[in-house]
Scaffold this active site. Structure first.
Site, PDB file in Angstrom:
ATOM      1  N   LYS A  83       0.858  -1.187   0.000  1.00 57.61           N
ATOM      2  CA  LYS A  83       0.000   0.000   0.000  1.00 57.61           C
ATOM      3  C   LYS A  83       0.891   1.233   0.000  1.00 57.61           C
ATOM      4  O   LYS A  83       1.752   1.403   0.880  1.00 57.61           O
ATOM      5  CB  LYS A  83      -0.857  -0.033   1.264  1.00 57.61           C
ATOM      6  CG  LYS A  83      -2.255   0.490   1.106  1.00 57.61           C
ATOM      7  CD  LYS A  83      -3.032   0.193   2.379  1.00 57.61           C
ATOM      8  CE  LYS A  83      -4.413   0.753   2.348  1.00 57.61           C
ATOM      9  NZ  LYS A  83      -5.079   0.579   3.648  1.00 57.61           N
TER      10      LYS A  83
HETATM   11  O1  G3P Z   1      -8.085   1.320   4.835  1.00 53.94           O
HETATM   12  C1  G3P Z   1      -8.080   2.577   5.400  1.00 53.94           C
HETATM   13  C2  G3P Z   1      -9.411   3.238   5.505  1.00 53.94           C
HETATM   14  O2  G3P Z   1     -10.424   2.324   5.356  1.00 53.94           O
HETATM   15  C3  G3P Z   1      -9.515   4.136   6.710  1.00 53.94           C
HETATM   16  O3  G3P Z   1     -10.817   4.296   7.197  1.00 53.94           O
HETATM   17  O4  G3P Z   1     -12.444   5.053   8.886  1.00 53.94           O
HETATM   18  O5  G3P Z   1     -10.001   5.609   9.173  1.00 53.94           O
HETATM   19  O6  G3P Z   1     -11.357   6.733   7.430  1.00 53.94           O
HETATM   20  P1  G3P Z   1     -11.172   5.486   8.225  1.00 53.94           P
END
Ligand code: G3P
Length: 216
Positions: A83
């Site tokens: 990633k």
């Molecule tokens: O994979 C990373 C992403 O899904 C982060 O999610 O909830 O931290 O914005 P969030």
């Protein structure tokens, strides 16, 4: 649409695997910090739980650092996907990892243009962050819709992975937008399983069955 688990928590991933709905896993430094230990060990264990892609995120800001981390992760297991954040350095790292046969997931994508660039550089997964766009009063799902139209319309060799998914409704919307993958935390997966009418229906059937067993 494929479903990935957005977590580094082994037990959560095992749960999704037992339910038969696990197609892959995405991790990031924040998710890893919640479980701690050795990132390498956690990644190896996750890769043993699914044959699907498992995203491991680089933290270096420079190209050579990203390449070093990416090569290191890729050597841990055959299903690792590196990633890499969207940036000028990230695009170069994606292109060079692609040339070495290492798959990448371009993360922190907030516009269709960023996703288009990542696909052209050679990323196999493009991760628009839906929830974080919604958080700032933008329409996160619109980016998913636009990017899917571009990727599918031009037959680009990449999949759109809807990330930062915060609710079951987001999952439905991502599927309707044509996302190839959505990555979700276990809490959202659980919300997808349950419906009040399903749960009360199960309880009613059990109650009626037991009543039918009683002597008349
Ligand atoms: O994979 C990373 C992403 O899904 C982060 O999610 O909830 O931290 O914005 P969030």
């Amino acid at each position: 649409m494929k479903l990935f688990m957005d977590t580094a928590a082994i037990e959560d991933i095992r749960t999704a695997a037992r339910w038969g709905v696990l197609d892959g896993v995405t991790t990031n430094p924040t998710l890893f910090a919640k479980v701690g230990g050795s990132y390498d060990d956690v990644l190896r264990e996750i890769c043993g739980l699914t044959p699907g892609p498992v995203s491991a995120e680089v933290v270096a800001a420079d190209v050579e650092g990203m390449l070093d981390e990416g090569r290191h992760f890729a050597a841990l297991a055959p299903n690792i996907v590196v990633k890499v954040p969207m940036s000028e350095e990230g695009l170069e790292a994606i292109a060079r990892l692609r040339a070495e046969g290492i798959r990448t997931n371009c993360t922190l994508v907030f516009s269709a243009n960023q996703g288009l660039l990542a696909a052209k550089a050679g990323a196999s997964l493009l991760s628009p962050f839906v929830g974080r766009l919604d958080d700032i009063n933008e329409d996160g799902m619109a980016v998913v819709r636009e990017l899917v139209a571009i990727v599918d319309g031009y037959g680009l060799d990449a999949e759109v992975l809807a990330a930062s998914i915060r609710s079951p409704r987001h999952v439905t919307q991502a599927a309707l937008a044509g996302a190839h993958i959505a990555t979700v935390p276990l809490a959202v997966l659980r919300q997808m399983v349950h419906h009040p009418l399903t749960d009360s229906g199960i309880a009613a059937f059990r109650r009626d069955w037991e009543a039918a067993q009683a002597p008349r």
